[in-house]
Write a protein that holds these residues in place. Sequence first.
Motif, short mmCIF file in Angstrom:
data_model
loop_
_atom_site.label_atom_id
_atom_site.label_comp_id
_atom_site.label_asym_id
_atom_site.label_seq_id
_atom_site.Cartn_x
_atom_site.Cartn_y
_atom_site.Cartn_z
N ASP A 1 0.84 -1.19 0.00
CA ASP A 1 0.00 0.00 0.00
C ASP A 1 0.88 1.25 0.00
OD1 ASP A 1 -2.65 -1.14 2.28
OD2 ASP A 1 -1.85 -1.97 0.40
N ILE A 2 0.39 2.31 -0.64
CA ILE A 2 1.10 3.59 -0.61
C ILE A 2 0.78 4.28 0.71
CG2 ILE A 2 1.25 5.87 -1.66
CD1 ILE A 2 0.71 4.58 -4.36
N GLN A 3 1.84 4.72 1.40
CA GLN A 3 1.68 5.43 2.67
C GLN A 3 1.67 6.93 2.40
OE1 GLN A 3 1.08 3.46 5.33
NE2 GLN A 3 1.35 1.78 3.89
N SER A 26 4.69 7.63 -0.29
CA SER A 26 5.81 6.70 -0.15
C SER A 26 6.36 6.26 -1.51
CB SER A 26 5.38 5.48 0.66
OG SER A 26 4.30 4.81 0.03
N GLN A 27 5.62 6.57 -2.58
CA GLN A 27 6.11 6.33 -3.93
C GLN A 27 5.41 7.31 -4.86
OE1 GLN A 27 4.33 2.21 -3.93
NE2 GLN A 27 3.76 2.77 -6.03
N THR A 28 5.83 7.35 -6.09
CA THR A 28 5.25 8.34 -6.99
C THR A 28 3.76 8.08 -7.21
OG1 THR A 28 5.46 9.42 -9.14
CG2 THR A 28 5.81 7.04 -9.09
N ILE A 29 2.99 9.15 -7.15
CA ILE A 29 1.56 9.07 -7.42
C ILE A 29 1.15 10.11 -8.46
CG2 ILE A 29 0.93 8.07 -5.18
CD1 ILE A 29 0.05 10.92 -4.33
N TYR A 30 2.18 10.69 -9.15
CA TYR A 30 1.92 11.71 -10.15
C TYR A 30 1.05 12.81 -9.55
CZ TYR A 30 4.11 8.12 -12.88
OH TYR A 30 5.02 7.19 -13.32
N THR A 31 -0.11 13.12 -10.12
CA THR A 31 -0.96 14.17 -9.55
C THR A 31 -2.27 13.61 -9.01
OG1 THR A 31 -1.88 14.67 -11.72
CG2 THR A 31 0.03 15.99 -11.02
N HIS A 96 -7.02 3.25 -2.04
CA HIS A 96 -6.92 4.70 -2.11
C HIS A 96 -6.74 5.27 -0.70
CE1 HIS A 96 -9.02 5.00 -6.32
NE2 HIS A 96 -7.85 4.40 -6.36
N THR A 97 -5.53 5.33 -0.24
CA THR A 97 -5.20 5.63 1.14
C THR A 97 -5.25 7.12 1.46
OG1 THR A 97 -2.91 5.38 0.37
CG2 THR A 97 -3.82 3.60 1.71
N PHE A 98 -5.60 7.40 2.71
CA PHE A 98 -5.63 8.76 3.26
C PHE A 98 -4.40 8.98 4.13
CE2 PHE A 98 -9.91 10.28 2.29
CZ PHE A 98 -10.62 9.11 2.04
N GLY A 99 -4.00 10.24 4.26
CA GLY A 99 -3.02 10.62 5.26
C GLY A 99 -3.67 10.58 6.63
N GLN A 100 -2.84 10.77 7.67
CA GLN A 100 -3.33 10.63 9.03
C GLN A 100 -4.10 11.86 9.52
OE1 GLN A 100 -0.28 11.52 8.25
NE2 GLN A 100 0.79 12.58 9.92
N GLY A 101 -4.04 12.94 8.74
CA GLY A 101 -4.75 14.16 9.11
C GLY A 101 -3.87 15.18 9.78
N PRO B 62 -7.82 -4.26 0.56
CA PRO B 62 -7.33 -5.62 0.82
C PRO B 62 -7.41 -6.01 2.30
CG PRO B 62 -5.85 -4.50 -0.68
CD PRO B 62 -6.83 -3.47 -0.21
N SER B 63 -7.31 -5.00 3.19
CA SER B 63 -7.35 -5.31 4.62
C SER B 63 -8.73 -5.78 5.07
CB SER B 63 -6.95 -4.07 5.42
OG SER B 63 -7.92 -3.06 5.31
N LEU B 64 -9.76 -5.54 4.26
CA LEU B 64 -11.13 -5.92 4.63
C LEU B 64 -11.75 -6.90 3.64
CD1 LEU B 64 -12.40 -2.33 5.49
CD2 LEU B 64 -11.90 -4.14 7.13
N LYS B 65 -11.04 -7.18 2.56
CA LYS B 65 -11.61 -7.91 1.43
C LYS B 65 -12.24 -9.25 1.80
CE LYS B 65 -10.48 -9.33 -3.29
NZ LYS B 65 -9.43 -9.33 -4.34
N SER B 66 -11.62 -9.97 2.73
CA SER B 66 -12.12 -11.31 3.08
C SER B 66 -13.46 -11.26 3.81
CB SER B 66 -11.09 -12.05 3.94
OG SER B 66 -10.90 -11.38 5.17
N ARG B 67 -13.82 -10.09 4.34
CA ARG B 67 -15.05 -9.96 5.12
C ARG B 67 -16.10 -9.06 4.46
NH1 ARG B 67 -14.84 -7.50 10.17
NH2 ARG B 67 -12.98 -6.25 9.72
N LEU B 68 -15.75 -8.51 3.30
CA LEU B 68 -16.54 -7.42 2.74
C LEU B 68 -17.28 -7.83 1.47
CD1 LEU B 68 -17.20 -4.36 2.76
CD2 LEU B 68 -15.07 -4.00 1.49
N THR B 69 -18.53 -7.41 1.37
CA THR B 69 -19.29 -7.53 0.13
C THR B 69 -20.05 -6.23 -0.09
OG1 THR B 69 -19.63 -9.92 0.46
CG2 THR B 69 -21.05 -8.82 -1.14
#
Lengths: 106, 123
Positions: A1-3, A26-31, A96-101, B62-69
């Motif tokens: 996952d991208i952090q 944590s890696q390139t995500i362009y824009t 589609h990860t979020f930052g921690q805020g 992916p962290s929820l995939k096994s339990r999610l629909t």
Amino acid sequence: DIQMTQSPSAPSASVGDRVTITCRASQTIYTYLNWYQQKPGKAPKLLIYGASSLQSGVPSRFSGSKSGTDFTLTISSLQPEDFATYYCQQTYTSPHTFGQGTTVEI
Amino acid sequence: QVQLQESGPGLVKPSETLSLTCIVSGYSISSGYYWGLIRQPPGKGLEWIGSIYHTGTTYYNPSLKSRLTMSVDTSKNQFSLKLTSVTAADTAVYYCARSGYSGYDWGGEFDYWGQGTLVTVSP
């Protein structure tokens, strides 16, 4: 996952200040980067999408920029209603990860 | 004006299934866009759970995939989540949201959000 790592964690600011919040991928995500504002007890609100495109209806004091894998949300002149928590989100790759805020406090 | 409204149980017992429905008004789901679910544990940050396209194609964390629909019902203009085997870690405010097309290969920014519904997992 991208952090997604945001900084500073909780900047103190005053009305009228210029505030900058940074989000590093944590890696390139362009824009493929969005910014949201969340006030206590409320749903997040979209501010910026595609790293620098202002969402319709959002005041022009908000702007977004990119430098490499670092993204910046700038509030040019902080208003009382801008005290809130801000989140970045990448939509380059799933999940589609979020930052921690970042909470902007007086 | 696009509006989303979450409908959930409020309280779910550990090991049971959490079922939540998102009712959309002001826009027909069958016309397009992705439709997503995001959650926020009390006092913590946002976590993307999953999204569904109007055709029914799903994208899961992916962290929820096994339990999610997730499913979509275009006739009722709503989409739904089922999360099985819940624990206290699933206690959160659950948000429904519409997702645009600014992403790289699917989805994008969440431009319309519901008000959120608190789901507590407790005996």
